[in-house]
Design an enzyme around this catalytic site. Structure first.
Site, PDB file in Angstrom:
ATOM      1  N   LYS A   1      43.833  34.187  35.836  1.00 13.25           N
ATOM      2  CA  LYS A   1      43.205  33.717  36.547  1.00 13.25           C
ATOM      3  C   LYS A   1      41.888  32.772  36.210  1.00 13.25           C
ATOM      4  O   LYS A   1      40.925  31.411  36.014  1.00 13.25           O
ATOM      5  CB  LYS A   1      42.674  34.175  37.658  1.00 13.25           C
ATOM      6  CG  LYS A   1      44.393  33.443  38.644  1.00 13.25           C
ATOM      7  CD  LYS A   1      44.143  34.391  40.139  1.00 13.25           C
ATOM      8  CE  LYS A   1      43.289  36.171  40.317  1.00 13.25           C
ATOM      9  NZ  LYS A   1      43.765  37.148  39.521  1.00 13.25           N
TER      10      LYS A   1
ATOM     11  N   ARG B   1      43.492  34.795  49.758  1.00 12.61           N
ATOM     12  CA  ARG B   1      43.931  36.168  49.394  1.00 12.61           C
ATOM     13  C   ARG B   1      44.641  36.645  49.951  1.00 12.61           C
ATOM     14  O   ARG B   1      45.809  38.143  50.245  1.00 12.61           O
ATOM     15  CB  ARG B   1      42.781  37.152  48.943  1.00 12.61           C
ATOM     16  CG  ARG B   1      43.115  37.682  47.648  1.00 12.61           C
ATOM     17  CD  ARG B   1      42.434  38.737  47.255  1.00 12.61           C
ATOM     18  NE  ARG B   1      42.022  38.852  45.996  1.00 12.61           N
ATOM     19  CZ  ARG B   1      41.683  39.285  44.815  1.00 12.61           C
ATOM     20  NH1 ARG B   1      41.302  38.280  44.810  1.00 12.61           N
ATOM     21  NH2 ARG B   1      42.110  40.195  43.680  1.00 12.61           N
TER      22      ARG B   1
ATOM     23  N   ARG C   1      41.024  44.406  28.770  1.00 16.74           N
ATOM     24  CA  ARG C   1      39.800  43.475  29.366  1.00 16.74           C
ATOM     25  C   ARG C   1      38.917  44.083  28.937  1.00 16.74           C
ATOM     26  O   ARG C   1      38.534  45.656  29.485  1.00 16.74           O
ATOM     27  CB  ARG C   1      40.890  43.157  31.435  1.00 16.74           C
ATOM     28  CG  ARG C   1      39.588  41.959  31.339  1.00 16.74           C
ATOM     29  CD  ARG C   1      39.840  41.455  32.799  1.00 16.74           C
ATOM     30  NE  ARG C   1      40.059  42.098  33.496  1.00 16.74           N
ATOM     31  CZ  ARG C   1      40.252  41.656  34.478  1.00 16.74           C
ATOM     32  NH1 ARG C   1      40.500  40.768  35.161  1.00 16.74           N
ATOM     33  NH2 ARG C   1      40.707  42.369  35.438  1.00 16.74           N
TER      34      ARG C   1
ATOM     35  N   ARG D   1      35.482  46.459  33.386  1.00 13.79           N
ATOM     36  CA  ARG D   1      35.728  46.317  35.230  1.00 13.79           C
ATOM     37  C   ARG D   1      35.877  47.576  35.444  1.00 13.79           C
ATOM     38  O   ARG D   1      37.029  48.427  35.134  1.00 13.79           O
ATOM     39  CB  ARG D   1      36.437  45.600  35.411  1.00 13.79           C
ATOM     40  CG  ARG D   1      35.454  44.371  36.182  1.00 13.79           C
ATOM     41  CD  ARG D   1      36.270  42.913  36.098  1.00 13.79           C
ATOM     42  NE  ARG D   1      37.228  43.286  37.346  1.00 13.79           N
ATOM     43  CZ  ARG D   1      37.515  42.347  37.993  1.00 13.79           C
ATOM     44  NH1 ARG D   1      37.800  41.108  37.342  1.00 13.79           N
ATOM     45  NH2 ARG D   1      38.640  42.440  38.453  1.00 13.79           N
TER      46      ARG D   1
ATOM     47  N   ARG E   1      45.570  47.884  42.850  1.00 12.19           N
ATOM     48  CA  ARG E   1      45.727  45.976  43.432  1.00 12.19           C
ATOM     49  C   ARG E   1      46.782  45.355  43.276  1.00 12.19           C
ATOM     50  O   ARG E   1      46.519  44.480  43.689  1.00 12.19           O
ATOM     51  CB  ARG E   1      44.165  45.512  42.500  1.00 12.19           C
ATOM     52  CG  ARG E   1      43.112  46.372  42.276  1.00 12.19           C
ATOM     53  CD  ARG E   1      42.242  46.546  40.950  1.00 12.19           C
ATOM     54  NE  ARG E   1      41.939  45.318  40.034  1.00 12.19           N
ATOM     55  CZ  ARG E   1      41.888  44.803  39.177  1.00 12.19           C
ATOM     56  NH1 ARG E   1      41.547  45.958  38.336  1.00 12.19           N
ATOM     57  NH2 ARG E   1      42.130  43.452  38.924  1.00 12.19           N
TER      58      ARG E   1
HETATM   59  P1  AP5 Z   1      41.904  37.436  33.740  1.00 10.52           P
HETATM   60  O1  AP5 Z   1      42.043  36.133  33.178  1.00 10.52           O
HETATM   61  O2  AP5 Z   1      40.173  38.224  33.417  1.00 10.52           O
HETATM   62  O3  AP5 Z   1      42.856  37.779  34.553  1.00 10.52           O
HETATM   63  P2  AP5 Z   1      42.926  36.979  36.305  1.00 10.52           P
HETATM   64  O4  AP5 Z   1      43.688  36.888  37.018  1.00 10.52           O
HETATM   65  O5  AP5 Z   1      41.571  36.716  36.871  1.00 10.52           O
HETATM   66  O6  AP5 Z   1      42.358  39.047  37.024  1.00 10.52           O
HETATM   67  P3  AP5 Z   1      41.219  39.578  38.039  1.00 10.52           P
HETATM   68  O7  AP5 Z   1      41.747  40.844  37.680  1.00 10.52           O
HETATM   69  O8  AP5 Z   1      40.119  39.447  37.755  1.00 10.52           O
HETATM   70  O9  AP5 Z   1      42.323  39.226  39.411  1.00 10.52           O
HETATM   71  P4  AP5 Z   1      41.980  39.577  40.461  1.00 10.52           P
HETATM   72  O10 AP5 Z   1      42.547  39.225  41.248  1.00 10.52           O
HETATM   73  O11 AP5 Z   1      42.367  41.678  40.001  1.00 10.52           O
HETATM   74  O12 AP5 Z   1      40.355  40.766  40.627  1.00 10.52           O
HETATM   75  P5  AP5 Z   1      38.921  39.534  41.352  1.00 10.52           P
HETATM   76  O13 AP5 Z   1      37.539  39.613  40.545  1.00 10.52           O
HETATM   77  O14 AP5 Z   1      39.343  38.249  42.122  1.00 10.52           O
HETATM   78  O15 AP5 Z   1      42.882  37.994  32.271  1.00 10.52           O
HETATM   79  C1  AP5 Z   1      43.066  39.739  32.434  1.00 10.52           C
HETATM   80  C2  AP5 Z   1      43.548  39.772  31.306  1.00 10.52           C
HETATM   81  O16 AP5 Z   1      44.437  39.211  30.365  1.00 10.52           O
HETATM   82  C3  AP5 Z   1      41.702  39.450  30.014  1.00 10.52           C
HETATM   83  O17 AP5 Z   1      41.463  40.360  29.164  1.00 10.52           O
HETATM   84  C4  AP5 Z   1      42.706  37.677  28.993  1.00 10.52           C
HETATM   85  O18 AP5 Z   1      41.645  38.244  28.275  1.00 10.52           O
HETATM   86  C5  AP5 Z   1      43.860  38.431  29.276  1.00 10.52           C
HETATM   87  N1  AP5 Z   1      44.600  37.120  29.051  1.00 10.52           N
HETATM   88  C6  AP5 Z   1      44.384  36.437  29.980  1.00 10.52           C
HETATM   89  N2  AP5 Z   1      45.833  35.118  29.701  1.00 10.52           N
HETATM   90  C7  AP5 Z   1      46.657  35.886  28.778  1.00 10.52           C
HETATM   91  C8  AP5 Z   1      47.728  35.477  28.197  1.00 10.52           C
HETATM   92  N3  AP5 Z   1      47.587  33.990  28.548  1.00 10.52           N
HETATM   93  N4  AP5 Z   1      48.314  36.106  27.147  1.00 10.52           N
HETATM   94  C9  AP5 Z   1      47.734  37.130  27.236  1.00 10.52           C
HETATM   95  N5  AP5 Z   1      46.752  37.977  27.049  1.00 10.52           N
HETATM   96  C10 AP5 Z   1      45.999  36.965  28.758  1.00 10.52           C
HETATM   97  O19 AP5 Z   1      38.973  40.079  42.527  1.00 10.52           O
HETATM   98  C11 AP5 Z   1      37.604  42.389  42.059  1.00 10.52           C
HETATM   99  C12 AP5 Z   1      38.371  42.909  43.946  1.00 10.52           C
HETATM  100  O20 AP5 Z   1      37.048  41.818  44.594  1.00 10.52           O
HETATM  101  C13 AP5 Z   1      39.948  42.594  44.724  1.00 10.52           C
HETATM  102  O21 AP5 Z   1      40.508  43.938  43.850  1.00 10.52           O
HETATM  103  C14 AP5 Z   1      39.065  42.670  46.153  1.00 10.52           C
HETATM  104  O22 AP5 Z   1      38.059  43.928  46.461  1.00 10.52           O
HETATM  105  C15 AP5 Z   1      37.625  41.698  45.520  1.00 10.52           C
HETATM  106  N6  AP5 Z   1      38.204  40.803  46.165  1.00 10.52           N
HETATM  107  C16 AP5 Z   1      38.122  39.577  45.995  1.00 10.52           C
HETATM  108  N7  AP5 Z   1      38.296  38.256  46.628  1.00 10.52           N
HETATM  109  C17 AP5 Z   1      38.986  38.545  47.419  1.00 10.52           C
HETATM  110  C18 AP5 Z   1      39.123  37.809  49.099  1.00 10.52           C
HETATM  111  N8  AP5 Z   1      38.876  36.726  48.790  1.00 10.52           N
HETATM  112  N9  AP5 Z   1      39.186  38.464  49.793  1.00 10.52           N
HETATM  113  C19 AP5 Z   1      39.102  40.328  50.339  1.00 10.52           C
HETATM  114  N10 AP5 Z   1      39.161  40.755  48.290  1.00 10.52           N
HETATM  115  C20 AP5 Z   1      38.543  40.376  47.411  1.00 10.52           C
END
Ligand code: AP5
Length: 251
Positions: free
Chosen positions: A34, A109, A155, A188, A199
């Protein structure tokens, strides 16, 4: 690319305006890509990426009251309570750079967050005549479970500009160093094995139903996220352009 139910019918198009892109909601499990794709959409369409994960991490780092409440929850890999994220999201969406549209990365979410967002759009966007705001485009990036583990453990993120790398899949030219500005790359806190599993389980239990929520509205489009980054981007741009074309045709 697959429209999950319904179609690009009149009910999913708010006003047919081409003045803005409108909201784009990216769904997908942790590691689905994402953040990677949101940055590319932001660059192409000149609209901001709004990542609730980034906003929360920023609050944790600054030690704000929100950050202090969120810190331990995030460290465990659980979702922060809905009520804590609403104000943060509302404040961000009211900023002027969201006028033409924005990409929501990591929000909504839970089904409750999705309902809150619909009400927010209704009250603050669609109620405003000639505002040029459109109904959201909802895209889910689907990725195989084992591939997700590989992506999350590999990552690395640039501390200065947020650019995302992967030591296995998109390594930087020099180890631990950002190609763009030479800053240090970091892992991270929540990309540790035991937290990753928590997660992924939170996603299965709490976030998967959000896709069903949008499928029922006929908005959900699923794309294959197992492909290389450029090919995933291509699919996403196709979805966005097909929505824009449908709006221009008045559907
Ligand atoms: P990346 O693009 O970083 O993936 P992502 O989907 O953004 O993954 P996240 O881990 O950031 O999502 P998340 O939802 O767990 O975290 P968030 O920060 O929102 O890609 C991942 C890796 O894959 C990278 O190394 C990249 O290079 C590689 N890659 C990407 N595309 C590829 C491809 N096509 N081929 C090969 N490699 C590829 O949330 C973190 C925490 O915050 C949550 O756990 C929660 O506690 C809290 N939180 C956030 N939002 C909320 C909410 N709305 N409500 C409640 N709690 C929340």
């Amino acid at each position: 690319m697959k429209l999950e139910s319904g179609g690009l019918g009149a009910s999913s198009m708010a006003d047919g305006s081409l003045r803005g892109i409108g909201p784009i909601i990216l769904l997908g499990s942790p590691g689905a890509g994402k953040g990677t794709q949101a940055k590319r959409i932001a660059e192409r369409y000149g609209i901001p990426q709004i990542s609730t994960g980034d906003l929360l991490r920023d609050n944790v780092q600054r030690g704000t009251p929100l950050g202090m409440q969120a810190k331990d929850v995030m460290a465990r890999g659980e979702l922060v309570p809905d009520e804590l994220v609403y104000d943060m999201v509302a404040q961000r969406l009211r900023q002027v750079d969201c006028e033409r549209g924005f990409i929501l990365d990591g929000f909504p979410r839970t089904p409750a967050q999705a309902g809150w967002l619909d009400a927010f759009f209704e009250n603050e966007f669609f109620g405003v005549p000639q505002s040029g705001k459109c109904a959201p485009i909802v895209i889910r990036i689907d990725v195989d479970y084992n591939q997700l583990l590989h992506r999350l453990t590999g990552r690395r993120t640039c501390l200065a500009n947020g650019h995302i790398y992967n030591v296995y899949l998109q390594p930087p030219r020099v180890a631990d160093t950002c190609d763009l500005d030479g800053s240090r790359l970091v892992t991270r806190d929540d990309d540790r094995d035991e937290v990753i599993r928590e997660r992924l389980s939170a996603y299965e239990m709490q976030t998967k139903p959000v896709a069903e929520y949008y499928a029922r509205q006929g908005r959900l489009v699923s794309i294959n996220g197992d492909l290389p980054v450029d090919q995933v981007t291509e699919q996403i741009f196709l979805v966005i352009e097909s929505h824009r074309a449908a709006r221009a045709d008045g559907f």
